[in-house]
Design a protein around this motif. Structure first.
Motif, PDB file in Angstrom:
ATOM      1  N   PRO A 112      -7.218  -2.906   8.057  1.00 44.03           N
ATOM      2  CA  PRO A 112      -8.028  -1.798   7.695  1.00 44.03           C
ATOM      3  C   PRO A 112      -7.543  -0.896   6.464  1.00 44.03           C
ATOM      4  N   VAL A 113      -6.513  -0.859   6.232  1.00 43.74           N
ATOM      5  CA  VAL A 113      -5.900  -0.114   5.036  1.00 43.74           C
ATOM      6  C   VAL A 113      -6.290  -0.750   3.788  1.00 43.74           C
ATOM      7  N   THR A 114      -6.300  -1.994   3.650  1.00 45.13           N
ATOM      8  CA  THR A 114      -6.375  -2.864   2.656  1.00 45.13           C
ATOM      9  C   THR A 114      -8.049  -2.821   2.402  1.00 45.13           C
ATOM     10  N   THR A 115      -8.761  -2.755   3.253  1.00 42.74           N
ATOM     11  CA  THR A 115     -10.052  -2.628   3.121  1.00 42.74           C
ATOM     12  C   THR A 115     -10.601  -1.349   2.646  1.00 42.74           C
ATOM     13  N   PHE A 116     -10.139  -0.337   3.185  1.00 41.95           N
ATOM     14  CA  PHE A 116     -10.271   1.022   2.577  1.00 41.95           C
ATOM     15  C   PHE A 116      -9.835   1.073   1.134  1.00 41.95           C
ATOM     16  N   GLU A 117      -8.760   0.748   0.825  1.00 46.95           N
ATOM     17  CA  GLU A 117      -8.215   0.792  -0.487  1.00 46.95           C
ATOM     18  C   GLU A 117      -9.026   0.065  -1.284  1.00 46.95           C
ATOM     19  N   ARG A 118      -9.529  -1.138  -1.254  1.00 46.80           N
ATOM     20  CA  ARG A 118     -10.331  -1.847  -2.211  1.00 46.80           C
ATOM     21  C   ARG A 118     -11.760  -1.125  -2.260  1.00 46.80           C
ATOM     22  N   ASP A 119     -12.231  -0.466  -1.225  1.00 44.82           N
ATOM     23  CA  ASP A 119     -13.544   0.185  -1.187  1.00 44.82           C
ATOM     24  C   ASP A 119     -13.624   1.495  -1.864  1.00 44.82           C
ATOM     25  N   TRP A 120     -12.546   2.270  -1.470  1.00 41.42           N
ATOM     26  CA  TRP A 120     -12.030   3.452  -2.403  1.00 41.42           C
ATOM     27  C   TRP A 120     -11.870   3.276  -3.953  1.00 41.42           C
ATOM     28  N   ALA A 121     -11.141   2.399  -4.289  1.00 40.56           N
ATOM     29  CA  ALA A 121     -11.042   2.191  -5.843  1.00 40.56           C
ATOM     30  C   ALA A 121     -12.301   1.803  -6.230  1.00 40.56           C
ATOM     31  N   ALA A 122     -13.300   0.830  -5.725  1.00 39.32           N
ATOM     32  CA  ALA A 122     -14.425   0.570  -6.208  1.00 39.32           C
ATOM     33  C   ALA A 122     -15.294   1.798  -6.304  1.00 39.32           C
ATOM     34  N   PHE A 123     -15.502   2.615  -5.268  1.00 42.05           N
ATOM     35  CA  PHE A 123     -16.103   3.961  -5.161  1.00 42.05           C
ATOM     36  C   PHE A 123     -15.755   4.641  -6.404  1.00 42.05           C
ATOM     37  N   CYS A 124     -14.591   4.903  -6.691  1.00 51.16           N
ATOM     38  CA  CYS A 124     -14.085   5.734  -7.837  1.00 51.16           C
ATOM     39  C   CYS A 124     -14.212   5.051  -9.270  1.00 51.16           C
ATOM     40  N   ALA A 181     -12.185   2.591 -10.070  1.00 49.05           N
ATOM     41  CA  ALA A 181     -10.919   2.211 -10.775  1.00 49.05           C
ATOM     42  C   ALA A 181     -10.413   0.914 -10.321  1.00 49.05           C
ATOM     43  N   SER A 182      -9.502   0.201 -10.682  1.00 48.66           N
ATOM     44  CA  SER A 182      -9.338  -1.151 -10.123  1.00 48.66           C
ATOM     45  C   SER A 182      -8.166  -1.001  -8.927  1.00 48.66           C
ATOM     46  N   HIS A 183      -7.393  -0.034  -8.686  1.00 45.53           N
ATOM     47  CA  HIS A 183      -6.324   0.120  -7.708  1.00 45.53           C
ATOM     48  C   HIS A 183      -6.457   1.279  -6.937  1.00 45.53           C
ATOM     49  N   SER A 184      -6.198   1.069  -5.551  1.00 42.11           N
ATOM     50  CA  SER A 184      -5.962   2.554  -4.750  1.00 42.11           C
ATOM     51  C   SER A 184      -4.890   2.247  -3.618  1.00 42.11           C
ATOM     52  N   VAL A 185      -3.858   3.032  -3.641  1.00 43.61           N
ATOM     53  CA  VAL A 185      -3.034   3.023  -2.798  1.00 43.61           C
ATOM     54  C   VAL A 185      -3.117   4.075  -1.692  1.00 43.61           C
ATOM     55  N   GLY A 186      -3.138   3.720  -0.377  1.00 45.59           N
ATOM     56  CA  GLY A 186      -3.364   4.451   0.670  1.00 45.59           C
ATOM     57  C   GLY A 186      -1.652   5.312   0.863  1.00 45.59           C
ATOM     58  N   VAL A 187      -1.884   6.407   0.993  1.00 42.79           N
ATOM     59  CA  VAL A 187      -0.581   7.166   1.389  1.00 42.79           C
ATOM     60  C   VAL A 187      -0.730   8.146   2.528  1.00 42.79           C
ATOM     61  N   ALA A 188       0.335   8.962   2.674  1.00 45.14           N
ATOM     62  CA  ALA A 188       0.252   9.841   3.990  1.00 45.14           C
ATOM     63  C   ALA A 188      -0.490  11.238   3.798  1.00 45.14           C
ATOM     64  N   ASP A 205      -4.002   1.074 -13.671  1.00 42.44           N
ATOM     65  CA  ASP A 205      -2.969   0.739 -14.392  1.00 42.44           C
ATOM     66  C   ASP A 205      -1.959  -0.137 -13.117  1.00 42.44           C
ATOM     67  N   PRO A 206      -2.188  -1.380 -13.116  1.00 42.19           N
ATOM     68  CA  PRO A 206      -1.528  -2.418 -11.949  1.00 42.19           C
ATOM     69  C   PRO A 206       0.018  -2.091 -11.817  1.00 42.19           C
ATOM     70  N   ASP A 207       0.649  -1.810 -12.634  1.00 41.02           N
ATOM     71  CA  ASP A 207       2.165  -1.597 -12.568  1.00 41.02           C
ATOM     72  C   ASP A 207       2.408  -0.210 -11.858  1.00 41.02           C
ATOM     73  N   LEU A 208       1.684   0.597 -12.301  1.00 40.56           N
ATOM     74  CA  LEU A 208       1.684   2.217 -11.929  1.00 40.56           C
ATOM     75  C   LEU A 208       1.297   2.105 -10.277  1.00 40.56           C
ATOM     76  N   ALA A 209       0.280   1.242  -9.935  1.00 36.73           N
ATOM     77  CA  ALA A 209      -0.027   1.107  -8.538  1.00 36.73           C
ATOM     78  C   ALA A 209       0.951   0.521  -7.604  1.00 36.73           C
ATOM     79  N   ASP A 210       1.532  -0.639  -8.118  1.00 37.47           N
ATOM     80  CA  ASP A 210       2.695  -1.476  -7.670  1.00 37.47           C
ATOM     81  C   ASP A 210       3.912  -0.386  -7.326  1.00 37.47           C
ATOM     82  N   LYS A 211       4.215   0.306  -8.376  1.00 36.78           N
ATOM     83  CA  LYS A 211       5.417   1.227  -8.162  1.00 36.78           C
ATOM     84  C   LYS A 211       5.158   2.280  -7.159  1.00 36.78           C
ATOM     85  N   VAL A 212       3.828   3.043  -7.294  1.00 36.53           N
ATOM     86  CA  VAL A 212       3.782   4.024  -6.290  1.00 36.53           C
ATOM     87  C   VAL A 212       3.595   3.256  -4.678  1.00 36.53           C
ATOM     88  N   ARG A 213       3.142   2.048  -4.600  1.00 37.98           N
ATOM     89  CA  ARG A 213       3.055   1.433  -3.217  1.00 37.98           C
ATOM     90  C   ARG A 213       4.528   1.311  -2.731  1.00 37.98           C
TER      91      ARG A 213
END
Ligand SMILES: Cc1ncc(COP(=O)(O)O)c(C=O)c1O
Length: 379
Positions: free
Chosen positions: A38-50, A52-59, A202-210
């Motif tokens: 569910p988180v992966t799906t939302f992250e994908r859809d939220w990035a697309a909505f915005c 951008a290429s990446h979205s990282v769900g946080v608290a 930025d894929p590296d930034l997304a990876d580091k945040v995650r």
């Protein structure tokens, strides 16, 4: 007397529940609680909505900002510019990241940071600027990104109040190095509890945040393999289910907010209450509809007596909050003046045009009885 609430989160939950109930109950009963599909799906859809290429769900949104700064390598000895008119979470995240907030004043007309107020506070220690799209209106991203580039600063969007808001047709989330969202229940896109996201291309930034949000684990690494000293700031699966259900409704809910704002604007003509013009390049999503009125506290109290709930965002400018005063370098005249005059009027997708009329009639009546009728401005 017709009471008008400030917002109606339960109406949003009732509207969305039939479309999320099955997934929500499956998650709950299968004990899929943290992360997962569910988180992966939302992250994908939220990035697309915005856009951008990446979205990282946080608290939550504050963590989104702190983690973004940490992932950018910003910390002790660095300064980050933030507007004086914002929620404390913006500046608190800078402090939590170990850096120093530098406050910039805002425009008296939009109540947002401008290229000039930003440039005025840059120092050799400044590494980034957090541009806050407050109330649902994107700040002048053309001018701010140009000014930031001139000084070599990263641009982080605080889009906690700007889900779906646009600048020159591009959505908040696609306009800087990274964007930070809050999905606190009261936001335009709100979860059934706390949640947030970092959006970036930025894929590296997304990876580091995650990784930083997941105890320093890189994705794909073993459960007890930690590359960084991170923390736990992950998105709950149940929140992701709720957010996916609501995301489908955001365009319609934003349209509704825009229609209500237009009605407010029309109905307030001829009263001492003014609403600021929106920059023609900004697609405002009216998280808050902020008026400026003279004698604000009396006006608010009299509206309350008539059953109309309002808010103040924010009564104390950020640089004057007790734990942040140590970082204030001087007065912020526009933000300080506005703090005594701003009044957030009821605004939510399930509000009716008749309710707007009730608020406007009451406002006209209570502002006409005031001793000081002059209104300098409004957002
Ligand atoms: C402008 C702004 N920045 C940051 C935050 C912090 O988000 P959260 O409450 O999810 O930590 C909020 C939300 O309250 C906000 O409105």
């Amino acid at each position: 007397m017709s009471a008008v609430p400030f917002t109606d989160l339960a109406a949003m939950a009732r509207e969305v529940w039939p479309s999320v109930e099955a997934d929500y109950m499956a998650c709950l009963l299968n004990a899929d609680y943290v992360g997962g599909p569910p988180v992966t799906t939302f992250e994908r859809d939220w990035a697309a909505f915005c856009g951008a290429s990446h979205s990282v769900g946080v608290a939550n949104g504050t963590d989104a900002i702190e983690l973004t700064l940490a992932a950018l390598g910003i910390g002790a000895g660095d300064e980050v510019i933030v507007p004086a008119n914002t929620f404390i979470g913006t500046a608190a995240a800078v402090v939590r990241a170990g850096a120093r907030p530098r406050f910039a004043d805002v425009s008296d007309e939009t109540l947002l940071m401008t290229p000039a107020t930003m440039a005025a506070v840059v120092t050799p220690q400044t590494r980034a600027v957090i541009v806050v799209h407050l109330y649902g209106q994107v700040a002048d991203m053309d001018g701010l990104t140009a000014a930031a580039a001139e000084h070599g600063l990263a641009v982080v969007e605080d889009a906690a109040q700007a889900h779906g808001a646009t600048w020159a047709g591009r959505r908040a989330g696609s306009l800087g190095t990274a964007a930070c969202f809050s999905f606190y229940p009261g936001k335009n896109l709100g979860a059934f509890g706390d949640a947030g996201a970092v959006v970036t291309s930025d894929p590296d930034l997304a990876d580091k945040v995650r990784a930083l949000a997941n105890h320093g684990r890189m994705s794909g690494s073993a459960h007890y393999e930690h590359v960084y000293v991170g923390r736990n700031s992950r998105m709950d699966a149940l929140q992701a289910v709720a957010l996916s259900g609501k995301l489908a409704r955001i365009p319609a809910w934003s349209d509704r907010r825009q229609q209500l704002a237009a009605r407010y604007r029309e109905r307030l003509i001829g009263t001492p209450v003014r609403l600021a013009d929106t920059d023609p390049r900004a697609g405002h999503v009216y998280h808050l509809l902020v008026a400026r009125v003279a004698d604000r506290d009396r006006v608010q109290a009299e509206l309350s007596d008539r059953g109309i709930q309002t808010g103040v965002h924010y009564p104390v400018p950020c640089h004057q909050q007790p734990p942040l005063r140590q970082f204030a370098d001087g007065p912020m005249p526009a933000a300080e003046q506005a703090a005594g005059e701003i009044l957030s009027l009821p605004m939510y997708p399930h509000m009716t045009p008749d309710q707007v009329d009730v608020v406007c009639d009451a406002l006209a009546a209570v502002t006409a009885t005031g001793t000081d009728r002059e209104v300098r401005y409004v957002a």
